[in-house]
Scaffold this active site. Structure first.
Site, PDB file in Angstrom:
ATOM      1  N   GLU A 177      36.550  16.541  18.086  1.00 39.39           N
ATOM      2  CA  GLU A 177      35.521  17.578  18.051  1.00 39.39           C
ATOM      3  C   GLU A 177      34.976  17.883  19.442  1.00 39.39           C
ATOM      4  OE1 GLU A 177      31.233  18.324  15.727  1.00 39.39           O
ATOM      5  OE2 GLU A 177      32.562  16.678  15.159  1.00 39.39           O
ATOM      6  N   ASP A 207      34.357  12.579  18.222  1.00 40.04           N
ATOM      7  CA  ASP A 207      33.480  13.645  18.710  1.00 40.04           C
ATOM      8  C   ASP A 207      33.026  13.326  20.128  1.00 40.04           C
ATOM      9  OD1 ASP A 207      31.730  15.707  19.094  1.00 40.04           O
ATOM     10  OD2 ASP A 207      30.360  15.181  17.473  1.00 40.04           O
ATOM     11  N   LYS A 257      31.287   8.757  17.969  1.00 37.32           N
ATOM     12  CA  LYS A 257      30.720   9.512  19.081  1.00 37.32           C
ATOM     13  C   LYS A 257      31.157   8.873  20.397  1.00 37.32           C
ATOM     14  CE  LYS A 257      27.957  12.589  17.013  1.00 37.32           C
ATOM     15  NZ  LYS A 257      28.003  14.049  17.248  1.00 37.32           N
TER      16      LYS A 257
END
Length: 359
Positions: A218, A190, A162
């Site tokens: 993502e 992401d 992340k």
């Protein structure tokens, strides 16, 4: 088998560590559990987490939608009337996709129980074992590296990092983590809408030029910026996965038409359940677009339903269902077996959930 009663209650599972992304920080998995009961004594289970920053749904709004609007329309319906029930769920009210998903999965659970087969076989029977990634929360690079190495020690071969808060600095963060990991570990990145289109291209190109291989990046840009998403997709080699940009079948159709993304992330909380997710997956399959099954930091009920959906479909090429693994406990008896990086689907009828210990 006729629907006689629908009840809801809340479930709260503390996380092992806080879950941090560019959009939010969460310390507990909180959700609404839905139980749909029948005159034969069977119960179908569903679950919906509150993800207001993504779906707009909260625990009170989910409960109200289920108990006050959608649920009453289902009472007295024969569970074999699946098409009719699904249309009632989807058309009872606009939006409220999480509440719809919880009822949808509970009805599918009952439908498969009525046929005495596991749901994954009803939905296609493609496979009964899935490999999930492990999500590494957005934190200082030292902690993310430690968390990544711990996940690898636990057997995870795919990590989803992340990022999205550090702008161009995210490239160096990813590089530092990659250097410490075994070469056979696959990375997914992401950004959770955290970058502008030009920043996204700059970061991804920098990583590509340095030889860093990523399965995909993502949702690098804002969910509503389809042109920006297309700009990124057109200007990098790495696959781009649309997540928050795709809720509905119409969203998917438009992204495919524009060629704005290489992959689509299906989440039952976004689509409104398995029924519309089936259509979305079939549309993507028709155009040669692979999909991922993802989750909204969901407990074992919703994650089990998502796993059964993925188990039935060959076009689900990527799996991100680590929600139950992130919790300190699992109050669900039965369902999919979340054994580290592998998720196993049993042959128990429906979702295979026997009971839930209320938290």
């Amino acid at each position: 088998m006729k629907i006689t009663k629908i009840q809801t209650y809340r479930m709260c599972v503390p996380l092992k560590v806080p879950f941090r992304t560019a959009l939010r920080t969460v310390e507990n998995m909180e959700s609404v559990v839905v139980e749909v009961m029948t005159d034969t004594g069977h119960t179908g289970f569903g679950e919906a987490p509150a993800t207001a920053v993504i779906t707009g749904d909260t625990l009170p709004s989910i409960t109200w939608a289920v108990e006050g609007v959608i649920g009453p329309a289902l009472l007295g319906r024969e569970i074999t009337q699946l098409e009719e029930i699904m249309h009632l769920i989807q058309n009872a009210m606009v939006h409220n996709s999480s509440a719809k998903a919880a009822l949808d999965m509970a009805v599918y659970d009952l439908f498969a129980q009525n046929l005495n087969i596991p749901l994954w076989k009803l939905l296609g029977g493609y496979r009964n074992e899935l490999e999930t990634d492990m999500t590494i929360s957005e934190n200082p690079v030292k902690q993310m590296t430690e968390d990544s190495l711990r996940a690898v020690e636990e057997g995870y071969r795919i990590l989803k990092l992340k990022v999205g808060k550090s702008g161009i600095g995210d490239a160096e963060k990813v590089l530092q983590i990659r250097r410490e990991l075994p070469k056979d570990v696959r990375l997914r990145i992401d950004a959770n809408q955290g970058w502008t289109p030009k920043t996204a291209v700059r970061i991804i190109r920098e990583l590509e030029e340095l030889g860093l291989e990523m399965e995909f990046v993502e949702q690098p840009v804002s969910a509503g910026d389809r042109e920006g998403l297309k700009y990124v997709t057109d200007h990098v080699t790495t696959q781009i996965l649309a997540d928050e940009a795709v809720f509905s079948v119409r969203d998917a159709a438009e992204l495919i038409r524009m060629r704005a993304a290489d992959l689509l992330n299906i989440k039952l909380m976004k689509t409104g359940g398995i029924y519309p997710a089936q259509t979305l997956c079939s549309l993507a399959d028709a155009y040669g677009v692979k999909c991922m099954i993802g989750c909204m930091l969901e407990g074992a009920v919703a994650a089990t339903a998502a796993a059964h959906f993925a188990g039935g479909r060959s076009n689900i090429g990527y799996v991100d269902l680590d929600g139950p693994i992130l919790g300190k406990t699992n109050p669900v008896d039965g369902g999919a077996v979340f054994g580290g990086h592998l998720i196993r689907l049993t042959d128990a009828p429906g979702l295979g959930i026997r009971r839930i210990q209320r938290t």
